[in-house]
Design a protein around this motif. Sequence first.
Motif, mmCIF file in Angstrom:
data_model
loop_
_atom_site.group_PDB
_atom_site.id
_atom_site.type_symbol
_atom_site.label_atom_id
_atom_site.label_comp_id
_atom_site.label_asym_id
_atom_site.label_seq_id
_atom_site.Cartn_x
_atom_site.Cartn_y
_atom_site.Cartn_z
ATOM 1 N N UNK A 1 0.799 -1.091 0.117
ATOM 2 C CA UNK A 1 0.041 0.149 -0.180
ATOM 3 C C UNK A 1 0.581 1.561 -0.179
ATOM 4 N N UNK A 2 0.420 2.267 -0.774
ATOM 5 C CA UNK A 2 1.765 3.546 -0.597
ATOM 6 C C UNK A 2 0.453 4.537 -0.903
ATOM 7 N N UNK A 3 0.904 5.647 -1.393
ATOM 8 C CA UNK A 3 1.040 6.512 -2.207
ATOM 9 C C UNK A 3 1.580 7.665 -3.151
ATOM 10 N N UNK A 4 1.057 7.541 -4.229
ATOM 11 C CA UNK A 4 1.995 7.932 -5.164
ATOM 12 C C UNK A 4 1.906 9.438 -5.457
ATOM 13 N N UNK A 5 3.434 9.783 -5.382
ATOM 14 C CA UNK A 5 4.093 11.414 -4.404
ATOM 15 C C UNK A 5 4.981 11.899 -6.087
ATOM 16 N N UNK A 6 5.007 11.437 -7.103
ATOM 17 C CA UNK A 6 5.788 11.885 -8.187
ATOM 18 C C UNK A 6 5.113 10.761 -9.050
ATOM 19 N N UNK A 7 5.182 11.719 -10.347
ATOM 20 C CA UNK A 7 5.259 10.580 -11.855
ATOM 21 C C UNK A 7 6.029 11.207 -13.074
ATOM 22 N N UNK A 8 6.712 9.810 -14.188
ATOM 23 C CA UNK A 8 7.671 10.420 -15.334
ATOM 24 C C UNK A 8 6.643 9.949 -16.881
ATOM 25 N N UNK A 9 5.830 10.319 -17.123
ATOM 26 C CA UNK A 9 5.242 9.895 -18.123
ATOM 27 C C UNK A 9 6.398 9.478 -19.094
ATOM 28 N N UNK A 10 6.782 10.454 -19.181
ATOM 29 C CA UNK A 10 8.524 9.877 -20.400
ATOM 30 C C UNK A 10 8.857 7.848 -19.774
ATOM 31 N N UNK A 11 8.734 7.815 -19.117
ATOM 32 C CA UNK A 11 9.187 6.519 -19.132
ATOM 33 C C UNK A 11 8.745 5.269 -18.166
ATOM 34 N N UNK B 1 6.801 5.598 -15.116
ATOM 35 C CA UNK B 1 6.806 5.477 -13.987
ATOM 36 C C UNK B 1 5.976 6.516 -13.065
ATOM 37 N N UNK B 2 5.843 5.889 -11.778
ATOM 38 C CA UNK B 2 6.079 6.539 -10.436
ATOM 39 C C UNK B 2 6.261 5.766 -9.163
ATOM 40 N N UNK B 3 6.008 7.520 -8.075
ATOM 41 C CA UNK B 3 6.991 7.444 -7.227
ATOM 42 C C UNK B 3 5.647 6.809 -5.925
#
Length: 125
Positions: free
Chosen positions: A61-71, A73-75
Amino acid sequence: MILLAQSSGSGGGLITLLIFVVPFGLLFLFMRNQQRRVRQQQALQQAAEVGDEVLTTAGIFGTIVDEDEDEGTVTVEIAPGTRIRMVRSGIARRLTEDDVAYDDEAYDDEDDDGTDENAQGPIHT
């Protein structure tokens, strides 16, 4: 006698046709349902955005804090100060307020007086 043999022969052709057509029809329906589920899952993964609480395919479980549309991926922050970077396809589902409230109620074993009824053991006298 000859008429009976001819009529049963034409019925055998129909049965043979059904034996081959019905399984392919069922296979087509199953594949169509599976494709629909895959499209829904991909739409859910693409719709996840910063601030959403998610459950990963690994059960984290977690919360998305950042996203990289190019790659793609999400943090995800899984604990205060602990972040992991993962691909979007690793998101199993987004958690809503209803899911969180239900989970909190499911694990609430305390009585109104604040004591845990299971702390006294399984046998009550």
